[in-house]
Design a protein around this motif. Structure first.
Motif, PDB file in Angstrom:
ATOM      1  N   GLY A 261      46.996  39.385  32.641  1.00 10.80           N
ATOM      2  CA  GLY A 261      46.989  40.494  33.577  1.00 10.80           C
ATOM      3  C   GLY A 261      47.713  41.702  33.001  1.00 10.80           C
ATOM      4  O   GLY A 261      48.528  41.575  32.098  1.00 10.80           O
ATOM      5  N   PRO A 262      47.440  42.877  33.522  1.00 10.02           N
ATOM      6  CA  PRO A 262      46.358  43.148  34.480  1.00 10.02           C
ATOM      7  C   PRO A 262      44.991  43.046  33.812  1.00 10.02           C
ATOM      8  O   PRO A 262      44.869  43.316  32.617  1.00 10.02           O
ATOM      9  CB  PRO A 262      46.643  44.582  34.940  1.00 10.02           C
ATOM     10  N   VAL A 263      44.006  42.653  34.580  1.00  7.26           N
ATOM     11  CA  VAL A 263      42.663  42.440  34.053  1.00  7.26           C
ATOM     12  C   VAL A 263      41.851  43.719  34.141  1.00  7.26           C
ATOM     13  O   VAL A 263      41.854  44.392  35.174  1.00  7.26           O
ATOM     14  CB  VAL A 263      41.943  41.323  34.841  1.00  7.26           C
ATOM     15  N   HIS A 264      41.171  44.069  33.069  1.00  4.54           N
ATOM     16  CA  HIS A 264      40.123  45.082  33.136  1.00  4.54           C
ATOM     17  C   HIS A 264      38.852  44.368  33.599  1.00  4.54           C
ATOM     18  O   HIS A 264      38.194  43.669  32.818  1.00  4.54           O
ATOM     19  CB  HIS A 264      39.888  45.720  31.757  1.00  4.54           C
ATOM     20  N   HIS A 265      38.511  44.543  34.859  1.00  2.00           N
ATOM     21  CA  HIS A 265      37.378  43.817  35.424  1.00  2.00           C
ATOM     22  C   HIS A 265      36.084  44.200  34.709  1.00  2.00           C
ATOM     23  O   HIS A 265      35.805  45.374  34.466  1.00  2.00           O
ATOM     24  CB  HIS A 265      37.256  44.118  36.918  1.00  2.00           C
ATOM     25  N   ASN A 266      35.324  43.151  34.360  1.00  2.00           N
ATOM     26  CA  ASN A 266      34.038  43.287  33.674  1.00  2.00           C
ATOM     27  C   ASN A 266      34.172  43.913  32.275  1.00  2.00           C
ATOM     28  O   ASN A 266      33.173  44.289  31.669  1.00  2.00           O
ATOM     29  CB  ASN A 266      33.047  44.085  34.531  1.00  2.00           C
ATOM     30  N   ILE A 267      35.414  43.990  31.793  1.00  2.00           N
ATOM     31  CA  ILE A 267      35.679  44.353  30.404  1.00  2.00           C
ATOM     32  C   ILE A 267      36.281  43.146  29.688  1.00  2.00           C
ATOM     33  O   ILE A 267      35.817  42.725  28.630  1.00  2.00           O
ATOM     34  CB  ILE A 267      36.650  45.549  30.305  1.00  2.00           C
ATOM     35  N   ASP A 268      37.315  42.557  30.300  1.00  4.76           N
ATOM     36  CA  ASP A 268      37.920  41.332  29.775  1.00  4.76           C
ATOM     37  C   ASP A 268      37.225  40.101  30.354  1.00  4.76           C
ATOM     38  O   ASP A 268      36.802  39.207  29.631  1.00  4.76           O
ATOM     39  CB  ASP A 268      39.411  41.262  30.133  1.00  4.76           C
ATOM     40  N   LEU A 269      37.189  40.065  31.686  1.00  5.16           N
ATOM     41  CA  LEU A 269      36.566  38.956  32.414  1.00  5.16           C
ATOM     42  C   LEU A 269      35.581  39.513  33.432  1.00  5.16           C
ATOM     43  O   LEU A 269      35.876  40.506  34.105  1.00  5.16           O
ATOM     44  CB  LEU A 269      37.622  38.140  33.173  1.00  5.16           C
ATOM     45  N   ALA A 270      34.448  38.848  33.562  1.00  2.86           N
ATOM     46  CA  ALA A 270      33.471  39.238  34.577  1.00  2.86           C
ATOM     47  C   ALA A 270      33.969  38.846  35.963  1.00  2.86           C
ATOM     48  O   ALA A 270      34.602  37.796  36.141  1.00  2.86           O
ATOM     49  CB  ALA A 270      32.132  38.572  34.297  1.00  2.86           C
ATOM     50  N   ASP A 271      33.703  39.693  36.940  1.00  2.75           N
ATOM     51  CA  ASP A 271      34.175  39.445  38.302  1.00  2.75           C
ATOM     52  C   ASP A 271      33.749  38.081  38.829  1.00  2.75           C
ATOM     53  O   ASP A 271      34.488  37.437  39.573  1.00  2.75           O
ATOM     54  CB  ASP A 271      33.649  40.538  39.244  1.00  2.75           C
ATOM     55  N   GLU A 272      32.577  37.642  38.443  1.00  5.13           N
ATOM     56  CA  GLU A 272      32.037  36.381  38.958  1.00  5.13           C
ATOM     57  C   GLU A 272      32.915  35.182  38.613  1.00  5.13           C
ATOM     58  O   GLU A 272      32.868  34.147  39.283  1.00  5.13           O
ATOM     59  CB  GLU A 272      30.634  36.158  38.378  1.00  5.13           C
ATOM     60  N   LEU A 273      33.748  35.318  37.588  1.00  7.24           N
ATOM     61  CA  LEU A 273      34.536  34.181  37.129  1.00  7.24           C
ATOM     62  C   LEU A 273      35.843  34.000  37.883  1.00  7.24           C
ATOM     63  O   LEU A 273      36.486  32.962  37.764  1.00  7.24           O
ATOM     64  CB  LEU A 273      34.827  34.311  35.624  1.00  7.24           C
ATOM     65  N   PHE A 274      36.259  34.997  38.662  1.00  4.50           N
ATOM     66  CA  PHE A 274      37.544  34.870  39.350  1.00  4.50           C
ATOM     67  C   PHE A 274      37.506  33.800  40.436  1.00  4.50           C
ATOM     68  O   PHE A 274      38.553  33.270  40.820  1.00  4.50           O
ATOM     69  CB  PHE A 274      37.977  36.218  39.920  1.00  4.50           C
ATOM     70  N   LEU A 275      36.333  33.477  40.941  1.00  6.65           N
ATOM     71  CA  LEU A 275      36.200  32.412  41.933  1.00  6.65           C
ATOM     72  C   LEU A 275      35.794  31.091  41.299  1.00  6.65           C
ATOM     73  O   LEU A 275      35.638  30.089  42.004  1.00  6.65           O
ATOM     74  CB  LEU A 275      35.184  32.819  43.008  1.00  6.65           C
ATOM     75  N   ASP A 276      35.646  31.078  39.987  1.00 11.64           N
ATOM     76  CA  ASP A 276      35.291  29.859  39.268  1.00 11.64           C
ATOM     77  C   ASP A 276      36.536  28.977  39.144  1.00 11.64           C
ATOM     78  O   ASP A 276      37.607  29.461  38.779  1.00 11.64           O
ATOM     79  CB  ASP A 276      34.778  30.243  37.875  1.00 11.64           C
ATOM     80  N   PRO A 277      36.437  27.694  39.473  1.00 17.33           N
ATOM     81  CA  PRO A 277      37.625  26.817  39.395  1.00 17.33           C
ATOM     82  C   PRO A 277      38.194  26.695  37.988  1.00 17.33           C
ATOM     83  O   PRO A 277      39.340  26.275  37.826  1.00 17.33           O
ATOM     84  CB  PRO A 277      37.105  25.463  39.906  1.00 17.33           C
ATOM     85  N   ARG A 278      37.428  27.073  36.988  1.00 15.19           N
ATOM     86  CA  ARG A 278      37.945  27.032  35.618  1.00 15.19           C
ATOM     87  C   ARG A 278      38.884  28.194  35.312  1.00 15.19           C
ATOM     88  O   ARG A 278      39.594  28.178  34.306  1.00 15.19           O
ATOM     89  CB  ARG A 278      36.774  27.036  34.622  1.00 15.19           C
ATOM     90  N   CYS A 279      38.913  29.195  36.187  1.00 13.61           N
ATOM     91  CA  CYS A 279      39.769  30.367  35.992  1.00 13.61           C
ATOM     92  C   CYS A 279      41.167  30.051  36.526  1.00 13.61           C
ATOM     93  O   CYS A 279      41.344  29.767  37.715  1.00 13.61           O
ATOM     94  CB  CYS A 279      39.177  31.565  36.715  1.00 13.61           C
ATOM     95  N   LYS A 280      42.164  30.112  35.676  1.00 12.59           N
ATOM     96  CA  LYS A 280      43.531  29.721  36.020  1.00 12.59           C
ATOM     97  C   LYS A 280      44.481  30.919  36.135  1.00 12.59           C
ATOM     98  O   LYS A 280      45.700  30.765  36.038  1.00 12.59           O
ATOM     99  CB  LYS A 280      44.064  28.736  34.969  1.00 12.59           C
ATOM    100  N   VAL A 281      43.929  32.105  36.354  1.00 10.07           N
ATOM    101  CA  VAL A 281      44.755  33.311  36.376  1.00 10.07           C
ATOM    102  C   VAL A 281      45.816  33.245  37.474  1.00 10.07           C
ATOM    103  O   VAL A 281      46.990  33.561  37.238  1.00 10.07           O
ATOM    104  CB  VAL A 281      43.877  34.567  36.539  1.00 10.07           C
ATOM    105  N   LEU A 282      45.456  32.815  38.675  1.00  9.39           N
ATOM    106  CA  LEU A 282      46.432  32.751  39.760  1.00  9.39           C
ATOM    107  C   LEU A 282      47.411  31.599  39.556  1.00  9.39           C
ATOM    108  O   LEU A 282      48.570  31.691  39.991  1.00  9.39           O
ATOM    109  CB  LEU A 282      45.726  32.645  41.111  1.00  9.39           C
ATOM    110  N   ASN A 283      46.971  30.524  38.904  1.00  9.59           N
ATOM    111  CA  ASN A 283      47.909  29.469  38.526  1.00  9.59           C
ATOM    112  C   ASN A 283      48.980  30.007  37.583  1.00  9.59           C
ATOM    113  O   ASN A 283      50.157  29.641  37.676  1.00  9.59           O
ATOM    114  CB  ASN A 283      47.181  28.304  37.837  1.00  9.59           C
TER     115      ASN A 283
END
Length: 304
Positions: A261-283
């Motif tokens: 963080g901070p994430v550049h949305h759709n530059i670093d990570l696509a928005d669709e992945l933030f709800l993917d259980p494989r995304c551990k950013v909030l962890n």
């Protein structure tokens, strides 16, 4: 008294102790007041949201008094040197100072003038030790779920491969992780365009697609445009075409995603992945508070 300026200041035993303590604190409700009566100063000479808030919440969780130096209104804005600032802060007898600065080496310089622990919240493009520790904790807890219920921690990650993607040359997060993660068995692959890579002995790739099949973990980094002397890409969208992590690249692979963080949305990570259980950013964010609680205790010599 222990400073924490770079991860190489910690030996393996200390790292195990800090991360075991972080997991133990996660099971406490309420948190033990091990810092009651202690005063912690946060001196962030560079903008921060996550790290500053995380350190302040960590200290308050354990009962400390937290004093934030308002740099925009401090005498540093009037030309006072960091040495003078340090001497004045030290005269107030804090129990620890947490510093972030745009210049690499500022925490060591500060440490020359104070008599309490210095904890580095990020200096220039050089080091961000607590970020690397929380990244290691996030990875280890994913692969060793018994860690969450055990008084000790398993940090053996031998055989796992992590791809660090993005502006590695200008990233203090990358530098700290490159020191820390291989010590616990992780194999690192650096994935970036040539001008984002430092001179290195680590394996490199200029194509995310070419190496995705061999990776267990992907760590995406923010493009550090504020640290570039000249514009390298025509636009960040040009960069994103090759290095943004998208669902079409991950598909159904067994892989986890990290980002400091901070994430550049759709530059670093696509928005669709933030709800993917494989995304551990909030962890990572949650683990950041726990790790910083444990780090403050460690630096103050508190054996809880």
């Amino acid at each position: 008294m222990h400073h924490l300026i770079q991860t190489n200041m910690l030996n393996t035993k200390e790292i195990h102790s800090i991360l075991s303590r972080a997991n133990t604190l996660a099971r406490h409700n309420p948190y033990p007041q091990t810092l009651k009566g202690k005063t912690i100063i946060t001196a962030f000479f560079e903008n921060s949201t996550r790290t500053l808030s995380s350190f302040e919440i960590a200290a308050k969780n354990l009962g400390a008094n937290v004093i934030r130096l308002d740099v925009s209104r401090s005498s540093t804005s009037k030309g006072e040197t960091i040495a003078d600032t340090a001497a004045n802060l030290n005269a107030m007898h804090p129990d620890a100072i947490i510093i972030r600065h745009k210049n690499a080496g500022a925490p060591e310089h500060l440490a020359r003038f104070i008599t309490c622990p210095i904890i580095n919240g990020g200096d220039g493009a050089r080091a961000h030790p607590t970020q690397a520790l929380l990244d290691l904790l996030t990875i280890a807890n994913h692969y060793h779920k018994e860690n969450l219920h055990s008084p000790s921690i398993n940090l053996d990650l031998k055989g796992k491969k992590i791809g660090i993607v993005g502006d590695i040359k200008n990233s203090r997060v990358a530098n700290s992780n490159l020191d820390l993660l291989p010590r616990f068995g992780l194999e690192v692959i650096l994935i970036a365009p040539p001008h984002f890579l430092p001179k290195t002995n680590f394996k490199i790739s200029h194509s995310l697609k070419d190496c995705i099949d061999e990776l267990d973990i992907l760590m995406s980094l923010r493009t550090q445009t504020e640290r570039h002397n000249a514009q390298i890409y025509g636009s960040l969208k040009d960069y994103a075409k090759d290095f943004c992590i998208r669902q079409e690249i991950l598909k159904d692979r067994d892989i986890i995603l990290l980002h400091p963080g901070p994430v550049h949305h759709n530059i670093d990570l696509a928005d669709e992945l933030f709800l993917d259980p494989r995304c551990k950013v909030l962890n990572q964010v949650s683990n950041g508070v726990l790790v910083r609680m444990a780090v403050i205790e460690h630096c103050l010599g508190i054996n809880a």
